[in-house]
Design an enzyme around this catalytic site. Sequence first.
Site, PDB file in Angstrom:
ATOM      1  N   ASN A  10       0.861  -1.181   0.000  1.00 38.28           N
ATOM      2  CA  ASN A  10       0.000   0.000   0.000  1.00 38.28           C
ATOM      3  C   ASN A  10       0.897   1.231   0.000  1.00 38.28           C
ATOM      4  O   ASN A  10       1.489   1.567   1.026  1.00 38.28           O
ATOM      5  CB  ASN A  10      -0.906  -0.036   1.234  1.00 38.28           C
ATOM      6  CG  ASN A  10      -1.774   1.202   1.358  1.00 38.28           C
ATOM      7  OD1 ASN A  10      -1.821   2.025   0.449  1.00 38.28           O
ATOM      8  ND2 ASN A  10      -2.450   1.317   2.489  1.00 38.28           N
ATOM      9  N   LYS A  12       0.029   4.201  -0.151  1.00 36.28           N
ATOM     10  CA  LYS A  12      -0.656   5.353   0.467  1.00 36.28           C
ATOM     11  C   LYS A  12      -0.487   6.579  -0.429  1.00 36.28           C
ATOM     12  O   LYS A  12      -0.415   6.424  -1.641  1.00 36.28           O
ATOM     13  CB  LYS A  12      -0.154   5.568   1.906  1.00 36.28           C
ATOM     14  CG  LYS A  12      -0.213   4.266   2.709  1.00 36.28           C
ATOM     15  CD  LYS A  12      -0.035   4.436   4.183  1.00 36.28           C
ATOM     16  CE  LYS A  12      -0.133   3.077   4.875  1.00 36.28           C
ATOM     17  NZ  LYS A  12      -0.069   3.152   6.317  1.00 36.28           N
ATOM     18  N   HIS A  95      -9.436   0.971   4.980  1.00 33.66           N
ATOM     19  CA  HIS A  95      -8.167   1.242   5.664  1.00 33.66           C
ATOM     20  C   HIS A  95      -8.408   2.170   6.854  1.00 33.66           C
ATOM     21  O   HIS A  95      -9.234   3.087   6.785  1.00 33.66           O
ATOM     22  CB  HIS A  95      -7.152   1.856   4.698  1.00 33.66           C
ATOM     23  CG  HIS A  95      -5.764   1.823   5.263  1.00 33.66           C
ATOM     24  ND1 HIS A  95      -5.346   2.725   6.214  1.00 33.66           N
ATOM     25  CD2 HIS A  95      -4.744   0.962   5.062  1.00 33.66           C
ATOM     26  CE1 HIS A  95      -4.094   2.422   6.564  1.00 33.66           C
ATOM     27  NE2 HIS A  95      -3.706   1.363   5.886  1.00 33.66           N
ATOM     28  N   GLU A  97      -6.806   4.563   7.983  1.00 37.46           N
ATOM     29  CA  GLU A  97      -6.597   5.994   7.722  1.00 37.46           C
ATOM     30  C   GLU A  97      -7.854   6.618   7.132  1.00 37.46           C
ATOM     31  O   GLU A  97      -8.141   7.793   7.352  1.00 37.46           O
ATOM     32  CB  GLU A  97      -5.372   6.182   6.812  1.00 37.46           C
ATOM     33  CG  GLU A  97      -4.082   5.947   7.597  1.00 37.46           C
ATOM     34  CD  GLU A  97      -2.939   5.360   6.803  1.00 37.46           C
ATOM     35  OE1 GLU A  97      -2.970   5.405   5.562  1.00 37.46           O
ATOM     36  OE2 GLU A  97      -2.005   4.831   7.446  1.00 37.46           O
ATOM     37  N   GLU A 165      -5.093  -5.016  10.495  1.00 33.00           N
ATOM     38  CA  GLU A 165      -4.078  -3.993  10.724  1.00 33.00           C
ATOM     39  C   GLU A 165      -4.398  -3.246  12.014  1.00 33.00           C
ATOM     40  O   GLU A 165      -5.192  -2.293  12.009  1.00 33.00           O
ATOM     41  CB  GLU A 165      -4.059  -2.995   9.559  1.00 33.00           C
ATOM     42  CG  GLU A 165      -3.777  -3.619   8.202  1.00 33.00           C
ATOM     43  CD  GLU A 165      -3.220  -2.597   7.211  1.00 33.00           C
ATOM     44  OE1 GLU A 165      -2.066  -2.777   6.798  1.00 33.00           O
ATOM     45  OE2 GLU A 165      -3.912  -1.627   6.887  1.00 33.00           O
ATOM     46  N   GLY A 171       2.738   2.246  10.877  1.00 29.19           N
ATOM     47  CA  GLY A 171       3.660   3.372  10.751  1.00 29.19           C
ATOM     48  C   GLY A 171       4.398   3.722  12.022  1.00 29.19           C
ATOM     49  O   GLY A 171       5.012   4.786  12.120  1.00 29.19           O
ATOM     50  N   SER A 211       3.730  -2.094  10.320  1.00 33.69           N
ATOM     51  CA  SER A 211       5.181  -2.093  10.538  1.00 33.69           C
ATOM     52  C   SER A 211       5.874  -3.395  10.133  1.00 33.69           C
ATOM     53  O   SER A 211       6.873  -3.793  10.752  1.00 33.69           O
ATOM     54  CB  SER A 211       5.513  -1.729  11.991  1.00 33.69           C
ATOM     55  OG  SER A 211       5.060  -0.408  12.275  1.00 33.69           O
TER      56      SER A 211
HETATM   57  P1  13P Z   1       3.172   0.392   7.619  1.00 35.01           P
HETATM   58  O1  13P Z   1       3.701  -0.891   7.002  1.00 35.01           O
HETATM   59  O2  13P Z   1       3.869   1.619   7.086  1.00 35.01           O
HETATM   60  O3  13P Z   1       3.099   0.310   9.096  1.00 35.01           O
HETATM   61  O4  13P Z   1       1.652   0.545   7.093  1.00 35.01           O
HETATM   62  C1  13P Z   1       0.805  -0.539   7.164  1.00 35.01           C
HETATM   63  C2  13P Z   1      -0.424  -0.207   6.422  1.00 35.01           C
HETATM   64  O5  13P Z   1      -1.195   0.645   6.813  1.00 35.01           O
HETATM   65  C3  13P Z   1      -0.682  -0.911   5.161  1.00 35.01           C
HETATM   66  O6  13P Z   1      -1.975  -0.692   4.695  1.00 35.01           O
END
Ligand code: 13P
Length: 248
Positions: A10, A12, A95, A97, A165, A171, A211
């Site tokens: 992803n 983002k 997601h 976010e 997740e 992150g 992560s």
């Molecule tokens: P990170 O791997 O940067 O922690 O992000 C995970 C994520 O949100 C994937 O959709």
Amino acid sequence: MARTFFVGGNFKMNGLKESIKAIVEQLNAAELPSNVEVVIAPPALYLDWAQTHLKQATVEIAAQNSFDKNTGAYTGEVAVEQIKDVGAKWVILGHSERRTILNETDEFVASKTKFALDNGLGVILCIGELLEERDAGKTIEVVNRQIDAVVEKVKDWSNIVIAYEPVWAIGTGLAATPEDAQAVHAAIRKHLVEVIGAEQAENTRIIYGGSVNGKNAKSFNGAADIDGFLVGGASLKPEFVDIINARQ
Ligand code: 13P
């Protein structure tokens, strides 16, 4: 039936033409295992660009969001038909976010999931609890609630990959331990048995995100209910190939 290992990247809201082309070319040049399904999700603007440069047969493209209506007067939204038109096969929905920053509800995520599936996209359905929910012992309650909203609208789960997740792991550099992640994945699968039946529950991939990097990916090997990863930051880096190869 063995579940095919699935690794998603992803991106983002990251990347420009040059850097996205470089990531795709790096995947093209890599020797990737044929027994792993790999999906990369660049920003919507670059889906076509990524697809154009992609030469790896085992890698597919995903959008990071889609709307629950056909093309029309929906300013700023992306239609499933448009995603398919540029060759993408998947969409990431739910997601954290988008749930937290853009206030997407369980019902809206479920509605978008149904629409995407009905119109021929595979869905990477993200679920996961906030830190305060985890601290309150509500992890399973939260992920079950997120799943149930989709179960209400979708009976056939064969084109859904669930991405667990935990929000506190995204992150932060603080991945869930393989033991903690496995325990939640097992609980999710147990719940799936109850709500969509044993056969679908057994066949549904449940991948872990939060992560994951080139160093810790292998530590999840042996976790029976972890069927792959959804990778954020590390999917922009060469170590993404190490994550794809973690199970080999
Ligand atoms: P990170 O791997 O940067 O922690 O992000 C995970 C994520 O949100 C994937 O959709």
